[in-house]
Design a protein around this motif. Structure first.
Motif, PDB file in Angstrom:
ATOM      1  N   LEU A  98      45.998  44.089 100.609  1.00 54.02           N
ATOM      2  CA  LEU A  98      45.360  45.207 101.306  1.00 54.02           C
ATOM      3  C   LEU A  98      45.735  45.195 102.782  1.00 54.02           C
ATOM      4  N   VAL A  99      45.652  44.016 103.383  1.00 54.85           N
ATOM      5  CA  VAL A  99      45.941  43.901 104.808  1.00 54.85           C
ATOM      6  C   VAL A  99      47.420  44.170 105.073  1.00 54.85           C
ATOM      7  N   ASP A 100      48.284  43.688 104.182  1.00 53.07           N
ATOM      8  CA  ASP A 100      49.723  43.950 104.328  1.00 53.07           C
ATOM      9  C   ASP A 100      50.009  45.445 104.348  1.00 53.07           C
ATOM     10  N   GLN A 101      49.175  46.226 103.667  1.00 54.97           N
ATOM     11  CA  GLN A 101      49.399  47.672 103.627  1.00 54.97           C
ATOM     12  C   GLN A 101      48.541  48.402 104.654  1.00 54.97           C
ATOM     13  N   GLY A 102      48.110  47.678 105.667  1.00 58.14           N
ATOM     14  CA  GLY A 102      47.488  48.339 106.807  1.00 58.14           C
ATOM     15  C   GLY A 102      45.975  48.438 106.794  1.00 58.14           C
ATOM     16  N   LYS A 103      45.322  47.905 105.753  1.00 62.72           N
ATOM     17  CA  LYS A 103      43.864  47.957 105.735  1.00 62.72           C
ATOM     18  C   LYS A 103      43.299  46.817 106.584  1.00 62.72           C
ATOM     19  N   THR A 104      42.024  46.964 106.936  1.00 58.69           N
ATOM     20  CA  THR A 104      41.318  45.932 107.680  1.00 58.69           C
ATOM     21  C   THR A 104      40.170  45.440 106.808  1.00 58.69           C
ATOM     22  N   VAL A 105      39.929  44.135 106.798  1.00 58.24           N
ATOM     23  CA  VAL A 105      38.898  43.599 105.919  1.00 58.24           C
ATOM     24  C   VAL A 105      37.905  42.744 106.704  1.00 58.24           C
ATOM     25  N   VAL A 106      36.615  43.053 106.533  1.00 61.50           N
ATOM     26  CA  VAL A 106      35.558  42.186 107.056  1.00 61.50           C
ATOM     27  C   VAL A 106      34.964  41.455 105.860  1.00 61.50           C
ATOM     28  N   PHE A 107      34.934  40.141 105.950  1.00 63.87           N
ATOM     29  CA  PHE A 107      34.643  39.307 104.795  1.00 63.87           C
ATOM     30  C   PHE A 107      33.384  38.475 105.099  1.00 63.87           C
ATOM     31  N   ILE A 108      32.274  38.840 104.479  1.00 59.13           N
ATOM     32  CA  ILE A 108      31.038  38.089 104.730  1.00 59.13           C
ATOM     33  C   ILE A 108      30.960  36.923 103.753  1.00 59.13           C
ATOM     34  N   THR A 109      30.660  35.739 104.249  1.00 59.23           N
ATOM     35  CA  THR A 109      30.586  34.584 103.350  1.00 59.23           C
ATOM     36  C   THR A 109      29.808  33.473 104.026  1.00 59.23           C
ATOM     37  N   HIS A 110      29.392  32.453 103.259  1.00 58.11           N
ATOM     38  CA  HIS A 110      28.988  31.234 103.932  1.00 58.11           C
ATOM     39  C   HIS A 110      29.717  30.036 103.351  1.00 58.11           C
ATOM     40  N   LYS A 111      30.851  30.325 102.743  1.00 54.58           N
ATOM     41  CA  LYS A 111      31.666  29.222 102.249  1.00 54.58           C
ATOM     42  C   LYS A 111      32.814  29.008 103.234  1.00 54.58           C
ATOM     43  N   LEU A 112      32.748  27.925 103.965  1.00 57.33           N
ATOM     44  CA  LEU A 112      33.683  27.711 105.059  1.00 57.33           C
ATOM     45  C   LEU A 112      35.107  27.449 104.573  1.00 57.33           C
ATOM     46  N   ARG A 113      35.205  26.864 103.399  1.00 55.78           N
ATOM     47  CA  ARG A 113      36.524  26.626 102.822  1.00 55.78           C
ATOM     48  C   ARG A 113      37.270  27.954 102.682  1.00 55.78           C
ATOM     49  N   GLU A 114      36.533  28.973 102.258  1.00 51.45           N
ATOM     50  CA  GLU A 114      37.143  30.294 102.079  1.00 51.45           C
ATOM     51  C   GLU A 114      37.517  30.918 103.413  1.00 51.45           C
ATOM     52  N   VAL A 115      36.686  30.684 104.419  1.00 50.56           N
ATOM     53  CA  VAL A 115      36.994  31.216 105.748  1.00 50.56           C
ATOM     54  C   VAL A 115      38.346  30.688 106.182  1.00 50.56           C
ATOM     55  N   LYS A 116      38.523  29.382 106.038  1.00 49.53           N
ATOM     56  CA  LYS A 116      39.772  28.736 106.421  1.00 49.53           C
ATOM     57  C   LYS A 116      40.950  29.332 105.659  1.00 49.53           C
ATOM     58  N   GLU A 117      40.714  29.550 104.380  1.00 46.15           N
ATOM     59  CA  GLU A 117      41.807  29.957 103.517  1.00 46.15           C
ATOM     60  C   GLU A 117      42.238  31.404 103.755  1.00 46.15           C
ATOM     61  N   ILE A 118      41.292  32.288 104.000  1.00 48.76           N
ATOM     62  CA  ILE A 118      41.630  33.711 103.955  1.00 48.76           C
ATOM     63  C   ILE A 118      41.648  34.408 105.311  1.00 48.76           C
ATOM     64  N   SER A 119      40.854  33.944 106.279  1.00 46.52           N
ATOM     65  CA  SER A 119      40.633  34.812 107.441  1.00 46.52           C
ATOM     66  C   SER A 119      41.590  34.542 108.596  1.00 46.52           C
ATOM     67  N   ASP A 120      41.788  35.573 109.446  1.00 47.73           N
ATOM     68  CA  ASP A 120      42.546  35.431 110.682  1.00 47.73           C
ATOM     69  C   ASP A 120      41.623  35.002 111.809  1.00 47.73           C
ATOM     70  N   ARG A 121      40.455  35.667 111.860  1.00 47.41           N
ATOM     71  CA  ARG A 121      39.474  35.290 112.869  1.00 47.41           C
ATOM     72  C   ARG A 121      38.126  35.101 112.193  1.00 47.41           C
ATOM     73  N   VAL A 122      37.253  34.381 112.853  1.00 47.73           N
ATOM     74  CA  VAL A 122      35.937  34.133 112.268  1.00 47.73           C
ATOM     75  C   VAL A 122      34.865  34.317 113.335  1.00 47.73           C
ATOM     76  N   THR A 123      33.768  34.986 112.921  1.00 43.60           N
ATOM     77  CA  THR A 123      32.614  35.145 113.799  1.00 43.60           C
ATOM     78  C   THR A 123      31.438  34.433 113.151  1.00 43.60           C
ATOM     79  N   VAL A 124      30.762  33.599 113.944  1.00 47.19           N
ATOM     80  CA  VAL A 124      29.610  32.866 113.409  1.00 47.19           C
ATOM     81  C   VAL A 124      28.329  33.478 113.966  1.00 47.19           C
TER      82      VAL A 124
END
Lengths: 515, 324
Positions: free
Chosen positions: A188-214
């Motif tokens: 999705l992001v490669d095709q120009g979309k923007t994604v906000v990803f809500i989670t509390h699994k930090l492993r996933e934050v590391k794996e998927i996100s560019d930036r993180v807000t706590v």
């Protein structure tokens, strides 16, 4: 570069006085995957609901591509290219995947009739374009949770969403489905979309996100490039607190094993494994605390142990007597008392009076039963006694239980459960949503019960509560025990947080002796 | 009359004809029940709606001496009853079952009261000269021996009920509004989230339901019989609701279920000539309804339970395999 979304000084105060967002400044760049993390109640869902038009901010402004906007409804947000995928899906079970994708904006063919072919085609095309694998003509009822989630995402894309908010999307997914979702999110992001990803699994934050807000406690703690931060740092930002509760606790006098849980597993209605081979013991004279982010199997554990759900496999025993897959009454007869997490659904009979609620677990036996009837005099007396002993604020026990405040309703439950002289007391979120006075009272009573020799199992989303009341703590993550701490007083909040978030994990050999 | 004679009469063209005739006032309200049920509201007032429409049609056609005006008035009265239900259920948020029961009781008492005011008779309207809707001979088919007797020469509503079943199926599955109606009934929150006006859709469904039920009522008082009798619907509105579930909440299924109930009704008419207590025979359609519903529900539960069990087992083993 202008951020695609900018939220300035957002304050959200609900009519009941709860402030969920306390002046948040949050921005998202175009084309990034932005993780938004925080504990339950940190305010991240509220912030996203404001962005999606489900809630109106009390103060602050919202800018889209640098222009001030205001969304009064989700439809307005969607029209501006913002789509949100909720945790509970907004789908129609008997419709096909394609019908769900186009619902509300169906393509029409000849004579104003629906163009089913076109709907199937559009769905298949979108599915292919973004790598969100679905069977366009499958009925929703017959597909698994992962595919349902992809249907929700496609629904938003069909409506032209440029920015996608995913609210804890992995909470309902298996590890394989999570990986598949991540691949799609990157596409999705490669095709120009923007994604906000809500989670509390930090492993996933590391794996998927560019930036993180706590976020924590309604405030934004910080925004960082994910590459520049570690899971330990994030965990500290999420749970870091200074204050400790002051609980007077007599020294522990641990007795015999009372409750024994062996290899307990539970599978939810939708086929997710919620508990996997959980084993532990609870001893007389101790409070065993379960620490975990909500939704990691605690609710299921309590409901299996109290007879509200059947176990998929494994056993729980009280003094050697099996209590799993029995009726709640049988479990109670074996000496288990239960303060349920939701007092309004499972804790009280809302149409009944206070004194009736105080005896619902024992009305069928003397002294409350006289012949075939209930002995009203005994009920009245019991009501008066417990109202006094537990300091329930009410003119009399004949009033409906709904006339009480939340804290006093909870005291009714506590009074009932404590007065049944339990061998095991299972307290789930015992102080959630009640006032300070009642909270303190209930905590003192819990500790008192333990000092008097009961085995207490405490489950709470409030980490401080778990740490200050417990003698021993078990951390759980995704339905499994990740760590056990035999001395609750010597474990730090940060350390516990790492186990609750699945960053660290003890081996079974390490834990075995202390379970 | 011997048992053999009964068998013979059941396998006759006349019996088929009577099944069609008797099924129609179940099919029509059943279609109405289906529409409102799919939109998420059980229209328990079908019975009362039929009764009001049956009464209004007779009275208006008698006084205006116009069948058409009678039919129009009957339909309007049915829509009015549905609208009353709509106001109570959709706006004042009354429980639809309670509102429906109130409407049914009011319809029973109200029609008898007005009947007495207009005719001085509390039993039937035989003193009023009511009109009848036309009977249709189908060209060609009417001359074929068995088929002619069975399928030709019925009242227009018999054919209309089949036509409406088809139209309803097209509406529900091929049009935007029909799809929205079903979406609202299954997951109103999901429908609202994509901008569907849930309240409007529910109103439309209830009014359609009233329309179908009023045709069912008119079928009773302005077709084979051309008079109104107190309580003449005799529970057909409720049997229609049973047909909705038994028919799997699909138009053609509902039609078939309604015909099955109609067949039991026709059967009890035939058995009336046997040497059995007539009360026992008359009870057949109602007992058949209850038995059918019980069997249906037991089967549904068993199926659901089995599905759940196999799913859980499958998932647990699959995920354990991965975990190890």
């Amino acid at each position: 570069m202008t951020p695609v979304i900018e939220m300035r000084n957002i304050v959200k105060m609900y009519s009941n006085g709860v402030v969920a967002n306390k002046g948040i400044n949050f921005s998202v760049e175009r084309g990034e995957i932005h993780a938004l993390v925080g504990e339950n109640g940190a305010g991240k869902s509220t912030l996203m609901k404001i962005l999606y038009g489900l809630e109106q901010p009390t103060e602050g402004e919202l800018l889209l591509d640098g222009k001030t906007v205001e969304f009064k409804s989700p439809q307005e947000a969607i029209a501006n290219g913002i789509g949100m995928v909720h945790q509970n899906f907004m789908l129609v079970p008997s419709f096909t995947v394609a019908e769900n994708v186009v619902l509300g904006a169906e393509p029409l063919g000849k004579g104003g009739m629906l163009d089913t072919k076109q709907a199937l085609q559009v769905t298949a095309d979108l599915s292919k374009q973004y790598g969100l694998r679905v069977d366009a003509d499958a009925v929703l009822d017959s597909i698994n949770v992962g595919m349902r989630q992809r249907v929700e995402i496609l629904k938003m894309l069909y409506r032209g969403a440029q920015i996608l908010i995913l609210d804890e999307p992995t909470a309902v997914l298996t590890p394989q489905e999570t990986q598949e979702l991540f691949v799609a999110v990157r596409a999705l992001v490669d095709q120009g979309k923007t994604v906000v990803f809500i989670t509390h699994k930090l492993r996933e934050v590391k794996e998927i996100s560019d930036r993180v807000t706590v976020m924590r406690d309604g405030k934004l703690i910080g925004t960082q490039n994910t590459a520049d931060t570690t899971t330990e740092d994030m965990a500290r930002m999420m749970v870091g607190r200074e204050v400790f509760l002051n609980v007077n606790k007599a020294p522990q006098n641990r007795g015999d094993k009372v409750m024994e849980v062996q290899n307990l597993s539970y599978v939810s209605e939708v086929g997710r494994v919620m508990l996997r081979n959980v084993s532990f013991n609870v001893y007389a004279g101790e409070v065993l605390g379960i620490a975990g982010v909500e939704g990691n199997g605690q609710t299921e554990l309590v409901e299996v142990l109290t007879g509200l759900r059947p176990a998929a496999s494994g056993d729980a025993m009280v003094h050697g007597k099996v209590v799993t897959s029995k009726t709640p009454r049988e479990v109670r007869m074996a000496g288990v008392a239960h303060i349920p997490e939701d007092r309004l659904t499972n804790g009280l009979a809302l149409d009944a009076s206070i004194e009736e609620n105080l005896i619902v677990d024992r009305y069928f036996d003397p002294p409350f039963r006289k012949g075939l009837m209930i002995d009203r005099k005994m009920v009245l007396k019991q009501g008066q006694d417990l109202i006094e002993e537990f300091n329930i604020r009410t003119p009399n026990g004949q009033l409906p239980v709904t006339s009480l405040s939340g804290g006093n309703m909870q005291k009714v439950i506590v009074a009932r459960e404590f007065s049944s002289n339990p061998k095991v007391l299972i307290a789930s979120q015992p102080t959630r949503g009640i006032d300070v006075g009642a909270t303190e009272f209930i905590r003192d009573q819990l500790v008192q019960k333990r000092t008097d020799g009961a085995a207490v199992l405490l489950i709470s989303a409030d980490l401080l509560e778990v740490m200050s009341l417990s003698d021993r703590i078990i951390a759980v993550y995704e339905g499994e025990i990740t760590g056990v701490f035999p001395d609750a007083a010597s474990v730090s909040e940060e350390e516990l947080g790492l186990y609750m978030l699945g960053v660290k994990r003890q081996s079974f050999e390490e834990m075995e002796a202390y379970l | 009359m011997s048992f053999n004679n009964i068998l013979q009469s059941i396998f006759s063209a006349l019996f088929v004809a009577s099944v069609l005739r008797i099924s129609t006032p179940i099919i029509l309200p059943a279609l109405g029940g289906l529409v409102s049920d799919l939109s998420g509201a059980i229209n328990i007032a079908l019975e009362g709606t039929m009764l009001v429409a049956a009464f209004t049609g007779v009275v208006v056609s008698a006084y205006t001496e116009s069948v058409l005006l009678g039919v129009i008035a009957g339909i309007l009265s049915g829509l009015l009853v549905a609208a009353i239900l709509g106001v109570f259920h959709l706006h004042l948020k009354t429980d639809i079952i309670l509102a429906g029961i109130a409407i049914n009781i009011m319809a029973t008492g109200g029609t008898i009261f007005l009947l007495y005011v207009l005719t001085g008779d509390k039993g039937n309207s035989s003193s009023l000269a009511s009109g009848s809707m036309p009977f249709i001979d189908i060209p060609l088919i009417k001359d074929i021996p068995f088929l002619g007797t069975a399928f030709s020469g019925h009242n227009i509503l018999v054919y209309v009920s089949f036509l409406l079943t088809w139209l309803l199926a097209v509406f529900l599955y091929r049009t935007r509004l029909g799809v929205h109606l079903r979406a609202v009934g299954e997951n109103a929150e999901a429908a609202a989230s994509v901008g569907i006006n849930v309240l409007l859709v529910r109103w439309i469904a209830l009014l359609m339901s009233g329309f179908f039920a009023s045709l069912g009522g008119l079928n009773m008082s302005m077709a084979y019989l051309t008079l109104f009798q107190r309580d003449m619907t005799a529970g057909r509105g409720f049997i229609a609701l049973a047909a909705v579930y038994l028919g799997g909440r699909k138009p053609w299924g509902v039609l078939i279920a309604a015909i099955i109930f109609g067949a039991f009704d026709a059967l009890s008419n035939q058995l009336g000539s046997l040497d059995v207590a007539p009360q026992l025979v008359q009870v057949i359609p109602y007992v058949a309804t209850i038995v059918a519903l019980v069997v249906y529900n037991i089967r549904q539960k068993a199926v659901a339970l089995e599905r759940m069990r196999s799913f859980q087992e499958h998932e647990l083993t699959a995920q354990q395999a991965v975990g190890d």
